[in-house]
Design a protein around this motif. Structure first.
Motif, PDB file in Angstrom:
ATOM      1  N   THR A  73       5.801  -0.205  -3.056  1.00 12.56           N
ATOM      2  CA  THR A  73       4.577   0.569  -3.229  1.00 12.56           C
ATOM      3  C   THR A  73       4.896   2.060  -3.191  1.00 12.56           C
ATOM      4  OG1 THR A  73       2.365   1.032  -2.335  1.00 12.56           O
ATOM      5  CG2 THR A  73       4.086   0.527  -0.740  1.00 12.56           C
ATOM      6  N   HIS A  75       2.616   3.975  -1.914  1.00 18.50           N
ATOM      7  CA  HIS A  75       1.758   4.414  -0.813  1.00 18.50           C
ATOM      8  C   HIS A  75       2.600   4.715   0.420  1.00 18.50           C
ATOM      9  CE1 HIS A  75      -1.456   4.710   2.070  1.00 18.50           C
ATOM     10  NE2 HIS A  75      -2.372   4.430   1.167  1.00 18.50           N
ATOM     11  N   GLU A  78       2.477   2.348   3.672  1.00 19.11           N
ATOM     12  CA  GLU A  78       3.044   1.015   3.601  1.00 19.11           C
ATOM     13  C   GLU A  78       4.500   0.997   3.145  1.00 19.11           C
ATOM     14  OE1 GLU A  78       0.534  -1.624   1.461  1.00 19.11           O
ATOM     15  OE2 GLU A  78      -1.167  -1.330   2.798  1.00 19.11           O
ATOM     16  N   GLY A 204      -4.142   0.910  -6.371  1.00 15.81           N
ATOM     17  CA  GLY A 204      -5.140   1.166  -5.357  1.00 15.81           C
ATOM     18  C   GLY A 204      -6.177   2.161  -5.827  1.00 15.81           C
ATOM     19  N   ASP A 206      -6.780   4.910  -4.667  1.00 19.49           N
ATOM     20  CA  ASP A 206      -6.250   6.269  -4.592  1.00 19.49           C
ATOM     21  C   ASP A 206      -5.115   6.493  -5.587  1.00 19.49           C
ATOM     22  OD1 ASP A 206      -4.477   4.570  -3.416  1.00 19.49           O
ATOM     23  OD2 ASP A 206      -4.478   5.536  -1.450  1.00 19.49           O
ATOM     24  N   HIS A 208      -2.291   4.722  -5.966  1.00 19.83           N
ATOM     25  CA  HIS A 208      -0.979   4.206  -5.608  1.00 19.83           C
ATOM     26  C   HIS A 208      -0.724   2.858  -6.279  1.00 19.83           C
ATOM     27  CE1 HIS A 208       0.116   7.321  -2.810  1.00 19.83           C
ATOM     28  NE2 HIS A 208      -1.050   7.227  -2.209  1.00 19.83           N
ATOM     29  N   TYR A 210       1.355  -0.872  -6.492  1.00 20.10           N
ATOM     30  CA  TYR A 210       1.905  -1.906  -5.628  1.00 20.10           C
ATOM     31  C   TYR A 210       2.523  -3.010  -6.472  1.00 20.10           C
ATOM     32  CZ  TYR A 210      -1.180   0.071  -2.001  1.00 20.10           C
ATOM     33  OH  TYR A 210      -1.820   0.905  -1.127  1.00 20.10           O
TER      34      TYR A 210
END
Length: 217
Positions: A73, A75, A78, A204, A206, A208, A210
């Motif tokens: 990811t 992010h 995470e 996501g 926002d 991001h 994954y």
């Protein structure tokens, strides 16, 4: 010699390219900019070769359902270092942690979602888990997206971590390790960029990206 059209790369080769790019990342150091670019390029190639998604079909629900592990990811929370305060939307203390494995459980038929982050509190041997439970909805008018409304969050110590020490390092001003969101909690769209029986790409709310691998149905 007549020109022969270039054949597209077989889907399995595309998957192997992605797996190789992820496997090259040092899990302790995290991906470099070049490694991140290679992973995203491999994922984009798989997306381009796949048919359009419709998550409301029974086949897509079947593929979506189950336990997933985050393989990569963009992010920050995470993929490595974060703080419990950031992880809990401001409820917990601003204690630095290092996250390791991240799992998601999805049940599209019952509309349930659970996100589990394993973490270690920095400069200590103490470990814990962060749970985020949510409602999930699918909408025919946006067939490539599921909508997440978080309902409950909780921190729990690992079995080898003293409860009192964990509470002191984690609990916020109200002393709680778990809390529920208000009835009018916001809903976040989570576009699914790719889905098959073993792999899912998600963007996501926002922005991001994954890459998730299915652990079990």
């Amino acid at each position: 010699t007549p020109h022969r059209p270039r054949r597209s790369m077989p889907r399995m080769s595309l998957r192997n390219r992605l797996c190789d790019a992820i496997a090259a990342v040092d899990p302790d150091a995290g991906p470099s900019d070049d490694q991140t670019a290679a992973i995203l390029a491999a994922a984009d190639a798989m997306i381009a070769a796949a048919p359009p998604l419709n998550l409301t079909t029974e086949a897509s629900k079947e593929a979506l359902a189950g336990l997933w592990k985050t393989a990569f990811t963009t992010h920050g929370i995470e993929r490595g270092y974060a703080t419990l305060q950031r992880m809990s939307w401001g409820h917990a203390k601003d204690t630095p942690v290092r996250s390791s494995t991240v799992h998601q459980f999805l049940d599209p038929w019952r509309g349930k979602y659970l996100n589990i982050v394993n973490f270690q509190i920095s400069d200590t041997p103490y470990r814990g888990l962060h749970y985020a439970r949510a409602d999930v909805a699918l909408k025919p008018e946006q067939p490539d997206t599921f909508f997440v409304t978080f309902r409950h969050f909780a921190f729990k110590p690992a079995s080898d971590t003293p409860v009192s020490a964990f509470h002191e390092l984690v609990a916020g001003a109200d002393g709680a390790l778990d809390w529920s969101t208000p009835p009018d909690a916001p809903t976040f769209p989570s576009p699914c960029a790719y889905l098959d029986a073993s792999t899912r790409f998600m963007r996501g709310s926002d922005g991001h990206f994954y890459v998730l691998e299915k652990v079990s149905a």
